[in-house]
Design a protein around this motif. Structure first.
Motif, mmCIF file in Angstrom:
data_model
loop_
_atom_site.group_PDB
_atom_site.id
_atom_site.type_symbol
_atom_site.label_atom_id
_atom_site.label_comp_id
_atom_site.label_asym_id
_atom_site.label_seq_id
_atom_site.Cartn_x
_atom_site.Cartn_y
_atom_site.Cartn_z
ATOM 1 N N UNK A 1 5.109 25.635 31.202
ATOM 2 C CA UNK A 1 4.891 24.181 31.091
ATOM 3 C C UNK A 1 6.209 23.466 31.381
ATOM 4 N N UNK A 2 6.109 22.426 32.139
ATOM 5 C CA UNK A 2 7.293 21.665 32.553
ATOM 6 C C UNK A 2 7.952 20.995 31.358
ATOM 7 N N UNK A 3 9.259 20.922 31.396
ATOM 8 C CA UNK A 3 10.001 20.280 30.329
ATOM 9 C C UNK A 3 10.020 18.764 30.535
ATOM 10 N N UNK A 4 9.677 18.057 29.483
ATOM 11 C CA UNK A 4 9.725 16.592 29.499
ATOM 12 C C UNK A 4 10.737 16.102 28.462
ATOM 13 N N UNK A 5 11.792 16.896 28.244
ATOM 14 C CA UNK A 5 12.745 16.581 27.180
ATOM 15 C C UNK A 5 13.372 15.208 27.292
ATOM 16 N N UNK A 6 13.490 14.690 28.497
ATOM 17 C CA UNK A 6 14.133 13.382 28.669
ATOM 18 C C UNK A 6 13.120 12.251 28.806
ATOM 19 N N UNK A 7 11.849 12.523 28.552
ATOM 20 C CA UNK A 7 10.804 11.516 28.758
ATOM 21 C C UNK A 7 10.304 10.940 27.433
ATOM 22 N N UNK A 8 10.011 9.635 27.469
ATOM 23 C CA UNK A 8 9.452 8.935 26.319
ATOM 24 C C UNK A 8 8.107 8.352 26.751
ATOM 25 N N UNK A 9 7.065 8.670 26.000
ATOM 26 C CA UNK A 9 5.704 8.312 26.387
ATOM 27 C C UNK A 9 5.056 7.431 25.319
ATOM 28 N N UNK A 10 4.370 6.388 25.776
ATOM 29 C CA UNK A 10 3.633 5.489 24.887
ATOM 30 C C UNK A 10 2.152 5.849 24.930
ATOM 31 N N UNK A 11 1.540 5.974 23.762
ATOM 32 C CA UNK A 11 0.082 6.075 23.672
ATOM 33 C C UNK A 11 -0.379 4.757 23.070
ATOM 34 N N UNK A 12 -1.061 3.954 23.861
ATOM 35 C CA UNK A 12 -1.532 2.645 23.407
ATOM 36 C C UNK A 12 -2.966 2.792 22.923
ATOM 37 N N UNK A 13 -3.206 2.379 21.678
ATOM 38 C CA UNK A 13 -4.532 2.586 21.109
ATOM 39 C C UNK A 13 -4.841 1.564 20.023
ATOM 40 N N UNK A 14 -6.081 1.525 19.638
ATOM 41 C CA UNK A 14 -6.602 0.645 18.611
ATOM 42 C C UNK A 14 -7.467 1.486 17.682
ATOM 43 N N UNK A 15 -7.991 0.872 16.641
ATOM 44 C CA UNK A 15 -8.961 1.554 15.784
ATOM 45 C C UNK A 15 -10.134 2.023 16.648
#
Length: 184
Positions: A1-15
């Motif tokens: 699996x590729x390394x994403x150590x330098x990545x920041x990811x947003x999960x946008x969600x609601x109820x």
């Protein structure tokens, strides 16, 4: 699996997000080394929908009003019926998603998640999939809709249902590793 150590990811969600459509991509991203923030208009905890009933509660890492799209490398949009319907009516949520698409950053949306992207006005001409009930809405927004487990269009990753999560997670990680995509 590729390394994403330098990545920041947003999960946008609601109820009312579909539980596995948030937990599975989040686990896959964290296993690949990404820093993941759950972002919501609500503070504290939000409740999942688990197939036919309410599911777990998860912590919100950052309130949408305080989240800056420039702080993130990619955006994940889980499905569920309630969650995207609430987000698409929220101007801040639409503006947040708009920023990722405008900047060519990877966006991954599953099931009903693509509903929010319709509101951005930036998906005409793209090739996507979604939960089958959204195909008319997406086509009306100018999308070439196809029935496939995962569709990738220049950094935009879409899938249909929880059954597609393995393929969705794999392509999402590949696109995030590649970084921003600028289309003609």
């Amino acid at each position: 699996m590729a390394s994403l150590n330098d990545r920041k990811v947003a999960i946008l969600t609601e109820e009312g997000f579909e539980q596995v459509e948030l937990t599975s991509p989040k686990q896959a991203l964290e296993a690949a080394g990404a820093k993941v923030d759950v972002i919501s208009p609500k503070m504290g905890k939000i409740k999942a929908w688990n197939e036919t009933e309410w599911g777990i509660e998860i912590n919100v890492d950052k309130q949408l009003s305080e989240a800056n799209p420039n702080d993130y490398d990619a955006l994940i949009l889980p499905g569920g019926v309630m969650n995207p319907d609430k987000l698409r009516q929220n101007k801040e949520a639409v503006a947040f998603a708009f920023s990722f698409l405008k900047d060519g950053k990877p966006v991954a949306a599953i099931c009903h998640g693509p509903q929010l992207l319709i509101e951005t006005g930036l998906i005409s001409g793209r090739t996507m999939t979604s939960y089958p009930s959204l195909q008319t809405d997406l086509r009306n927004a100018g999308v070439r809709w196809i029935d496939q487990e995962v569709v990738v269009d220049n950094g935009l990753v879409t899938s249909r249902t929880p059954a597609d999560l393995e393929a969705f997670n794999q392509k999402m990680i590949e696109e995030i590793r590649e970084g921003a995509h600028h289309h003609a």
